[in-house]
Design a protein around this motif. Structure first.
Motif, PDB file in Angstrom:
ATOM      1  N   HIS A   4      28.169 -20.718  -4.747  1.00 48.04           N
ATOM      2  CA  HIS A   4      28.642 -19.990  -4.903  1.00 48.04           C
ATOM      3  C   HIS A   4      27.132 -19.353  -4.371  1.00 48.04           C
ATOM      4  CE1 HIS A   4      28.739 -15.292  -6.132  1.00 48.04           C
ATOM      5  NE2 HIS A   4      29.817 -15.659  -6.524  1.00 48.04           N
ATOM      6  N   ARG A   5      27.445 -17.876  -3.733  1.00 49.54           N
ATOM      7  CA  ARG A   5      26.107 -17.276  -2.388  1.00 49.54           C
ATOM      8  C   ARG A   5      25.017 -17.535  -3.794  1.00 49.54           C
ATOM      9  NH1 ARG A   5      25.454 -11.703  -0.763  1.00 49.54           N
ATOM     10  NH2 ARG A   5      26.283 -10.829  -2.571  1.00 49.54           N
ATOM     11  N   ILE A   6      25.424 -16.939  -4.672  1.00 50.79           N
ATOM     12  CA  ILE A   6      24.059 -16.828  -6.475  1.00 50.79           C
ATOM     13  C   ILE A   6      23.661 -17.641  -6.013  1.00 50.79           C
ATOM     14  CG2 ILE A   6      25.715 -17.195  -8.113  1.00 50.79           C
ATOM     15  CD1 ILE A   6      22.804 -14.261  -7.803  1.00 50.79           C
ATOM     16  N   PHE A   7      23.935 -19.037  -6.161  1.00 50.99           N
ATOM     17  CA  PHE A   7      23.188 -20.657  -6.656  1.00 50.99           C
ATOM     18  C   PHE A   7      22.448 -20.230  -5.103  1.00 50.99           C
ATOM     19  CE2 PHE A   7      27.696 -22.122  -7.846  1.00 50.99           C
ATOM     20  CZ  PHE A   7      27.462 -21.499  -8.550  1.00 50.99           C
ATOM     21  N   SER A   8      22.031 -19.518  -4.448  1.00 49.68           N
ATOM     22  CA  SER A   8      20.485 -20.219  -3.378  1.00 49.68           C
ATOM     23  C   SER A   8      20.002 -19.167  -3.322  1.00 49.68           C
ATOM     24  CB  SER A   8      21.594 -20.322  -1.502  1.00 49.68           C
ATOM     25  OG  SER A   8      22.383 -19.060  -1.481  1.00 49.68           O
ATOM     26  N   THR A   9      20.107 -17.785  -3.778  1.00 50.13           N
ATOM     27  CA  THR A   9      19.604 -16.421  -4.339  1.00 50.13           C
ATOM     28  C   THR A   9      18.173 -16.772  -4.640  1.00 50.13           C
ATOM     29  OG1 THR A   9      21.260 -15.223  -4.451  1.00 50.13           O
ATOM     30  CG2 THR A   9      19.571 -14.005  -4.864  1.00 50.13           C
ATOM     31  N   SER A  10      17.075 -16.692  -4.264  1.00 49.54           N
ATOM     32  CA  SER A  10      15.988 -16.488  -5.116  1.00 49.54           C
ATOM     33  C   SER A  10      16.035 -16.358  -6.728  1.00 49.54           C
ATOM     34  CB  SER A  10      14.989 -16.883  -4.183  1.00 49.54           C
ATOM     35  OG  SER A  10      14.406 -14.863  -3.934  1.00 49.54           O
ATOM     36  N   PHE A  11      15.444 -16.739  -7.159  1.00 53.77           N
ATOM     37  CA  PHE A  11      15.190 -16.383  -8.371  1.00 53.77           C
ATOM     38  C   PHE A  11      14.010 -15.538  -8.710  1.00 53.77           C
ATOM     39  CE2 PHE A  11      12.719 -15.695 -12.577  1.00 53.77           C
ATOM     40  CZ  PHE A  11      13.758 -15.432 -13.009  1.00 53.77           C
ATOM     41  N   ALA A  12      12.794 -15.412  -7.660  1.00 50.74           N
ATOM     42  CA  ALA A  12      12.073 -14.063  -7.459  1.00 50.74           C
ATOM     43  C   ALA A  12      12.834 -13.050  -6.759  1.00 50.74           C
ATOM     44  CB  ALA A  12      10.945 -14.468  -6.174  1.00 50.74           C
ATOM     45  N   SER A  13      14.220 -12.768  -6.537  1.00 50.76           N
ATOM     46  CA  SER A  13      14.698 -11.399  -5.719  1.00 50.76           C
ATOM     47  C   SER A  13      15.481 -11.012  -7.032  1.00 50.76           C
ATOM     48  CB  SER A  13      15.631 -12.091  -4.859  1.00 50.76           C
ATOM     49  OG  SER A  13      16.247 -12.846  -5.218  1.00 50.76           O
ATOM     50  N   ILE A  14      16.046 -11.543  -7.931  1.00 53.14           N
ATOM     51  CA  ILE A  14      16.523 -11.617  -9.015  1.00 53.14           C
ATOM     52  C   ILE A  14      15.881 -11.329 -10.179  1.00 53.14           C
ATOM     53  CG2 ILE A  14      18.415 -12.497 -10.849  1.00 53.14           C
ATOM     54  CD1 ILE A  14      19.614 -12.625  -7.832  1.00 53.14           C
ATOM     55  N   TYR A  15      14.651 -11.907 -10.743  1.00 56.09           N
ATOM     56  CA  TYR A  15      13.743 -10.916 -11.535  1.00 56.09           C
ATOM     57  C   TYR A  15      12.923  -9.736 -11.812  1.00 56.09           C
ATOM     58  CZ  TYR A  15       9.604 -11.053 -14.613  1.00 56.09           C
ATOM     59  OH  TYR A  15       8.805 -11.134 -16.299  1.00 56.09           O
ATOM     60  N   PRO A  16      13.157  -8.807 -10.777  1.00 55.44           N
ATOM     61  CA  PRO A  16      12.556  -7.580 -10.485  1.00 55.44           C
ATOM     62  C   PRO A  16      13.929  -6.838 -10.612  1.00 55.44           C
ATOM     63  CG  PRO A  16      12.181  -8.429  -8.798  1.00 55.44           C
ATOM     64  CD  PRO A  16      12.571  -9.835  -9.005  1.00 55.44           C
ATOM     65  N   LEU A  17      14.686  -7.232 -10.683  1.00 55.52           N
ATOM     66  CA  LEU A  17      16.235  -6.753 -10.230  1.00 55.52           C
ATOM     67  C   LEU A  17      16.616  -6.484 -12.480  1.00 55.52           C
ATOM     68  CD1 LEU A  17      18.300  -7.650  -8.127  1.00 55.52           C
ATOM     69  CD2 LEU A  17      16.775  -5.656  -8.284  1.00 55.52           C
ATOM     70  N   TYR A  18      15.786  -7.367 -12.767  1.00 51.48           N
ATOM     71  CA  TYR A  18      16.472  -7.461 -14.106  1.00 51.48           C
ATOM     72  C   TYR A  18      15.285  -6.425 -15.060  1.00 51.48           C
ATOM     73  CZ  TYR A  18      18.694 -11.799 -14.026  1.00 51.48           C
ATOM     74  OH  TYR A  18      19.973 -12.925 -14.043  1.00 51.48           O
ATOM     75  N   VAL A  19      14.008  -7.270 -14.218  1.00 50.02           N
ATOM     76  CA  VAL A  19      12.662  -6.047 -15.126  1.00 50.02           C
ATOM     77  C   VAL A  19      13.061  -3.918 -14.719  1.00 50.02           C
ATOM     78  CG1 VAL A  19      10.764  -5.617 -15.082  1.00 50.02           C
ATOM     79  CG2 VAL A  19      10.828  -7.959 -14.829  1.00 50.02           C
ATOM     80  N   THR A  20      13.571  -4.632 -13.891  1.00 50.70           N
ATOM     81  CA  THR A  20      13.793  -2.535 -12.971  1.00 50.70           C
ATOM     82  C   THR A  20      15.011  -2.046 -14.200  1.00 50.70           C
ATOM     83  OG1 THR A  20      13.493  -2.963 -11.485  1.00 50.70           O
ATOM     84  CG2 THR A  20      13.978  -0.832 -11.427  1.00 50.70           C
ATOM     85  N   LYS A  21      16.016  -2.753 -14.433  1.00 49.18           N
ATOM     86  CA  LYS A  21      17.129  -2.964 -15.707  1.00 49.18           C
ATOM     87  C   LYS A  21      16.768  -2.263 -16.384  1.00 49.18           C
ATOM     88  CE  LYS A  21      21.257  -3.902 -17.017  1.00 49.18           C
ATOM     89  NZ  LYS A  21      22.718  -5.083 -16.740  1.00 49.18           N
ATOM     90  N   VAL A  22      15.812  -3.427 -17.054  1.00 46.04           N
ATOM     91  CA  VAL A  22      14.923  -3.046 -18.632  1.00 46.04           C
ATOM     92  C   VAL A  22      14.716  -1.805 -18.818  1.00 46.04           C
ATOM     93  CG1 VAL A  22      15.517  -5.679 -19.518  1.00 46.04           C
ATOM     94  CG2 VAL A  22      13.719  -4.802 -18.890  1.00 46.04           C
ATOM     95  N   GLU A  23      13.676  -2.031 -17.948  1.00 45.24           N
ATOM     96  CA  GLU A  23      12.703  -0.466 -17.947  1.00 45.24           C
ATOM     97  C   GLU A  23      13.384   0.527 -18.209  1.00 45.24           C
ATOM     98  OE1 GLU A  23       9.528  -1.822 -14.726  1.00 45.24           O
ATOM     99  OE2 GLU A  23       8.463  -2.737 -16.338  1.00 45.24           O
ATOM    100  N   ARG A  24      14.350   0.583 -17.126  1.00 47.17           N
ATOM    101  CA  ARG A  24      15.121   2.380 -17.001  1.00 47.17           C
ATOM    102  C   ARG A  24      15.878   2.484 -18.758  1.00 47.17           C
ATOM    103  NH1 ARG A  24      17.647   0.294 -12.178  1.00 47.17           N
ATOM    104  NH2 ARG A  24      19.863   0.168 -13.819  1.00 47.17           N
TER     105      ARG A  24
END
Length: 122
Positions: A4-24
């Motif tokens: 699955h393509r998420i397996f090769s997605t960098s954690f560094a690209s996902i992490y700020p999305l998590y932070v943005t989600k909770v900060e919103r």
């Protein structure tokens, strides 16, 4: 779900999305870090390292110091799937992390998110 393509997605690209989600939703990066540390056993330096080195999600979880044994208590629906029913172990770990971040964003109490342990270190 092997490959699955998420397996090769960098954690560094996902992490700020998590932070943005909770900060919103009025929550903090520290809360995101707390649930990720609880799940994976990474410390702050370890998290910073995997963000800096561009580790993909597969590597992020493979190098996790210790998956929390209480992670199996994480239940519910994320992305339309029940996390407890996900068969691929890596995909389940990713969905666990998604679910924890979602619970932070929804304002669930940290002791409940951490499945009663009340602490990020075990």
């Amino acid at each position: 779900m092997a490959g699955h393509r998420i397996f090769s997605t960098s954690f560094a690209s996902i992490y700020p999305l998590y932070v943005t989600k909770v900060e919103r939703k009025g929550h903090t990066r520290d809360e995101v870090d707390t649930v990720i540390r609880w799940l994976t056993g990474y410390d702050d330096a370890g998290l910073a390292e995997v963000v800096a080195d561009g580790s993909d999600m597969e590597t992020f979880f493979a190098r996790a110091p210790r998956m929390n044994p209480d992670a199996s208590l994480i239940t519910g629906v994320i992305c339309g799937l029940r996390v407890e029913d996900v068969e691929d172990p890596l995909m389940q770990q990713i969905r666990w992390m998604d679910k924890l971040v979602d619970e932070v964003a929804r304002g669930k109490k940290m002791t409940s998110i951490l499945r009663g342990s009340g602490t990020a270190s075990v």
